[in-house]
Scaffold this motif. Structure first.
Motif, PDB file in Angstrom:
ATOM      1  N   ARG A 118       0.830  -1.200   0.000  1.00  0.00           N
ATOM      2  CA  ARG A 118       0.000   0.000   0.000  1.00  0.00           C
ATOM      3  C   ARG A 118       0.871   1.259   0.000  1.00  0.00           C
ATOM      4  O   ARG A 118       0.550   2.250  -0.653  1.00  0.00           O
ATOM      5  CB  ARG A 118      -0.911  -0.009   1.225  1.00  0.00           C
ATOM      6  N   MET A 119       1.963   1.229   0.739  1.00  0.00           N
ATOM      7  CA  MET A 119       2.897   2.353   0.740  1.00  0.00           C
ATOM      8  C   MET A 119       3.437   2.603  -0.663  1.00  0.00           C
ATOM      9  O   MET A 119       3.486   3.748  -1.127  1.00  0.00           O
ATOM     10  CB  MET A 119       4.050   2.043   1.693  1.00  0.00           C
ATOM     11  N   VAL A 120       3.811   1.537  -1.348  1.00  0.00           N
ATOM     12  CA  VAL A 120       4.373   1.676  -2.694  1.00  0.00           C
ATOM     13  C   VAL A 120       3.371   2.322  -3.635  1.00  0.00           C
ATOM     14  O   VAL A 120       3.677   3.302  -4.331  1.00  0.00           O
ATOM     15  CB  VAL A 120       4.829   0.311  -3.241  1.00  0.00           C
ATOM     16  N   VAL A 121       2.148   1.788  -3.668  1.00  0.00           N
ATOM     17  CA  VAL A 121       1.160   2.297  -4.617  1.00  0.00           C
ATOM     18  C   VAL A 121       0.696   3.705  -4.238  1.00  0.00           C
ATOM     19  O   VAL A 121       0.312   4.482  -5.111  1.00  0.00           O
ATOM     20  CB  VAL A 121      -0.041   1.330  -4.713  1.00  0.00           C
ATOM     21  N   THR A 122       0.781   4.063  -2.975  1.00  0.00           N
ATOM     22  CA  THR A 122       0.397   5.417  -2.559  1.00  0.00           C
ATOM     23  C   THR A 122       1.338   6.454  -3.136  1.00  0.00           C
ATOM     24  O   THR A 122       0.897   7.523  -3.600  1.00  0.00           O
ATOM     25  CB  THR A 122       0.378   5.527  -1.023  1.00  0.00           C
ATOM     26  N   PHE A 123       2.636   6.172  -3.136  1.00  0.00           N
ATOM     27  CA  PHE A 123       3.617   7.182  -3.528  1.00  0.00           C
ATOM     28  C   PHE A 123       4.093   7.056  -4.971  1.00  0.00           C
ATOM     29  O   PHE A 123       4.806   7.945  -5.457  1.00  0.00           O
ATOM     30  CB  PHE A 123       4.823   7.147  -2.572  1.00  0.00           C
ATOM     31  N   LEU A 124       3.715   6.013  -5.674  1.00  0.00           N
ATOM     32  CA  LEU A 124       4.083   5.914  -7.082  1.00  0.00           C
ATOM     33  C   LEU A 124       3.603   7.107  -7.913  1.00  0.00           C
ATOM     34  O   LEU A 124       4.311   7.535  -8.835  1.00  0.00           O
ATOM     35  CB  LEU A 124       3.548   4.603  -7.673  1.00  0.00           C
ATOM     36  N   PRO A 125       2.405   7.675  -7.653  1.00  0.00           N
ATOM     37  CA  PRO A 125       1.992   8.837  -8.456  1.00  0.00           C
ATOM     38  C   PRO A 125       2.988   9.984  -8.454  1.00  0.00           C
ATOM     39  O   PRO A 125       3.088  10.718  -9.445  1.00  0.00           O
ATOM     40  CB  PRO A 125       0.663   9.242  -7.804  1.00  0.00           C
ATOM     41  N   LEU A 126       3.755  10.170  -7.375  1.00  0.00           N
ATOM     42  CA  LEU A 126       4.737  11.257  -7.354  1.00  0.00           C
ATOM     43  C   LEU A 126       5.821  11.019  -8.399  1.00  0.00           C
ATOM     44  O   LEU A 126       6.247  11.947  -9.098  1.00  0.00           O
ATOM     45  CB  LEU A 126       5.361  11.392  -5.960  1.00  0.00           C
ATOM     46  N   PHE A 127       6.275   9.771  -8.523  1.00  0.00           N
ATOM     47  CA  PHE A 127       7.267   9.445  -9.541  1.00  0.00           C
ATOM     48  C   PHE A 127       6.689   9.647 -10.941  1.00  0.00           C
ATOM     49  O   PHE A 127       7.367  10.163 -11.838  1.00  0.00           O
ATOM     50  CB  PHE A 127       7.736   7.998  -9.384  1.00  0.00           C
ATOM     51  N   PHE A 128       5.439   9.236 -11.132  1.00  0.00           N
ATOM     52  CA  PHE A 128       4.835   9.353 -12.457  1.00  0.00           C
ATOM     53  C   PHE A 128       4.584  10.815 -12.829  1.00  0.00           C
ATOM     54  O   PHE A 128       4.684  11.174 -14.014  1.00  0.00           O
ATOM     55  CB  PHE A 128       3.536   8.550 -12.508  1.00  0.00           C
ATOM     56  N   ILE A 129       4.289  11.655 -11.854  1.00  0.00           N
ATOM     57  CA  ILE A 129       4.168  13.085 -12.143  1.00  0.00           C
ATOM     58  C   ILE A 129       5.523  13.641 -12.565  1.00  0.00           C
ATOM     59  O   ILE A 129       5.622  14.433 -13.522  1.00  0.00           O
ATOM     60  CB  ILE A 129       3.617  13.841 -10.922  1.00  0.00           C
ATOM     61  N   GLY A 130       6.598  13.223 -11.883  1.00  0.00           N
ATOM     62  CA  GLY A 130       7.935  13.631 -12.302  1.00  0.00           C
ATOM     63  C   GLY A 130       8.254  13.138 -13.698  1.00  0.00           C
ATOM     64  O   GLY A 130       8.865  13.850 -14.503  1.00  0.00           O
ATOM     65  N   GLN A 131       7.852  11.917 -14.013  1.00  0.00           N
ATOM     66  CA  GLN A 131       8.056  11.377 -15.358  1.00  0.00           C
ATOM     67  C   GLN A 131       7.354  12.234 -16.406  1.00  0.00           C
ATOM     68  O   GLN A 131       7.918  12.540 -17.466  1.00  0.00           O
ATOM     69  CB  GLN A 131       7.536   9.941 -15.424  1.00  0.00           C
ATOM     70  N   LEU A 132       6.138  12.640 -16.116  1.00  0.00           N
ATOM     71  CA  LEU A 132       5.374  13.463 -17.057  1.00  0.00           C
ATOM     72  C   LEU A 132       6.039  14.819 -17.276  1.00  0.00           C
ATOM     73  O   LEU A 132       6.048  15.347 -18.391  1.00  0.00           O
ATOM     74  CB  LEU A 132       3.949  13.652 -16.539  1.00  0.00           C
ATOM     75  N   ILE A 133       6.608  15.383 -16.226  1.00  0.00           N
ATOM     76  CA  ILE A 133       7.299  16.672 -16.367  1.00  0.00           C
ATOM     77  C   ILE A 133       8.443  16.546 -17.370  1.00  0.00           C
ATOM     78  O   ILE A 133       8.618  17.388 -18.260  1.00  0.00           O
ATOM     79  CB  ILE A 133       7.821  17.155 -15.004  1.00  0.00           C
ATOM     80  N   THR A 134       9.221  15.480 -17.255  1.00  0.00           N
ATOM     81  CA  THR A 134      10.333  15.279 -18.182  1.00  0.00           C
ATOM     82  C   THR A 134       9.843  15.060 -19.608  1.00  0.00           C
ATOM     83  O   THR A 134      10.401  15.617 -20.571  1.00  0.00           O
ATOM     84  CB  THR A 134      11.183  14.082 -17.727  1.00  0.00           C
ATOM     85  N   LEU A 135       8.811  14.254 -19.773  1.00  0.00           N
ATOM     86  CA  LEU A 135       8.309  13.960 -21.115  1.00  0.00           C
ATOM     87  C   LEU A 135       7.761  15.212 -21.788  1.00  0.00           C
ATOM     88  O   LEU A 135       7.963  15.424 -22.992  1.00  0.00           O
ATOM     89  CB  LEU A 135       7.223  12.882 -21.041  1.00  0.00           C
TER      90      LEU A 135
END
Length: 367
Positions: free
Chosen positions: A212-229
């Protein structure tokens, strides 16, 4: 993750260094240290006027969590930046190369910090959720302590590395898609996070609490990914914003559905502020952020993140009763600075450099 992120001085697609992120990393590390040390004082019954001032001047007006003042600011910043930088690197590496390089960069320093923390906790110089035994050491070094019941987490801050490793696995697994259809992995990540939030229990013990901890904070990484893209022109800005908004809403969904993760109800509000700050930092290119000492300090933030508790807390515990907090704080920070330099100079950096040299030699001998 990182504290824990790769070197943000990596050029973007237009070969322009993001010098501003070096400064943001340093500020994020200071925010983490401030939060943990302020909490140590509060839990040990000491008054901390600086903490009260930050609560009144920063945490209160911005509606951040109190009294764990700047936790989300530091951790959230590191996770966003990691998502940005790792996504850039993914376009230049193979999946296997990507995972091995990340492991070589992060794990050896973490192993040293975990071993140190295990020794300190075992001898009563540092606290943990439960007394450790010898079996807990390899579980902590393998980042499995949150997934195995009745395991002592001797260095609790490594939870961020757990989330980071899961993000790395996702990037490696979707790398062929990312290189051909850059919009597809972010779109898939929305569905993935949504499904996982639906099937993983919101509260409970291991291993559910770890996942649950992992899936809770994964969106932060994906938002960072979107910024780069978006910055690299690989996906349209509108698509990036839309996908980012959905990831933010998924983070809110995770927050509303769990009493454990994230540990602050105000974290989603902090995340909005952090995204804006990071976006501004990507365009920050002043003489200050180009100073060599800024880049050098930024490279040591991972080591500082790993050691600020196992080196700082025992010093505070031992010295505060006799010298007072401020003297103990100066000694603790000096110990963290020296330890971080040693960890970076003799473990983190030389191992990474050795591995890169080994890679170059393989390319030379096997053209």
């Amino acid at each position: 993750m990182t504290i824990t992120t790769p070197d943000v001085r990596t050029p973007t697609s237009n070969t322009k260094y993001m010098h501003g992120l070096d400064l943001i990393r340093i500020l994020a590390a200071l925010a983490v240290i401030f939060t943990h040390y302020a909490n140590w004082l509060r839990l040990n019954g000491h008054d901390f006027p600086v903490g009260r001032a930050v609560d009144g001047l920063v945490s209160g007006p911005l509606h951040l969590y109190r009294p764990i003042t700047l936790f989300g600011v530091g951790v959230g910043t590191f996770l966003l930046i990691s998502g940005m930088v790792v996504t850039h690197v993914a376009f230049k590496e193979t999946p296997g190369q990507f995972m091995v390089r990340r492991a070589v960069r992060l794990l050896p320093a973490m192993w040293v910090a975990v071993a140190l923390a295990w020794v300190l906790v075992s001898n009563g110089l540092l606290t943990a959720n439960r007394p450790p035994d010898l079996d807990d050491l390899p579980l902590n070094m393998a980042l499995l302590n949150l997934f195995v019941p009745a395991t002592s987490s001797v260095l609790a801050i490594t939870w961020t590395l757990v989330v980071q490793m899961f993000f790395y696995l996702y990037v490696a697994g979707t790398m062929p898609l990312l290189k051909r259809w850059p919009w597809l992995p972010p779109a898939m990540s929305v569905a993935l996070v949504s499904v996982l939030l639906a099937v993983i229990p919101a509260n409970g013990g291991p291993p559910a609490i770890g996942f649950r901890m992992v899936v809770t904070f994964l969106p932060l990484f994906f938002i960072g990914q979107l910024i780069t893209l978006v910055r690299a022109g690989r996906i349209p800005a509108a698509a990036g914003v839309l996908c980012g908004v959905v990831q933010f809403l998924l983070f809110i969904r995770a927050d509303l559905g769990s009493e454990v993760w994230p540990p602050e109800d105000e974290f989603p509000r902090q995340l909005l502020i952090l995204v804006l700050v990071v976006l501004l930092a990507t365009r920050l290119d002043t003489p200050l952020v180009r100073k060599p000492w800024i880049g050098a300090a930024a490279k040591r933030t991972y080591a500082t993140y790993l050691l600020h508790i196992p080196l700082g807390f025992p010093v505070l515990e031992l010295l505060t009763p006799t010298t007072g907090f401020w003297v103990a704080l100066v000694v603790a920070l000096a110990a963290v600075a020296v330890g971080s330099e040693l960890l970076y100079r003799f473990v983190e950096n030389p191992i990474a450099q050795w591995f890169r040299k080994r890679e170059r030699q393989k390319v030379t001998t096997n053209p």
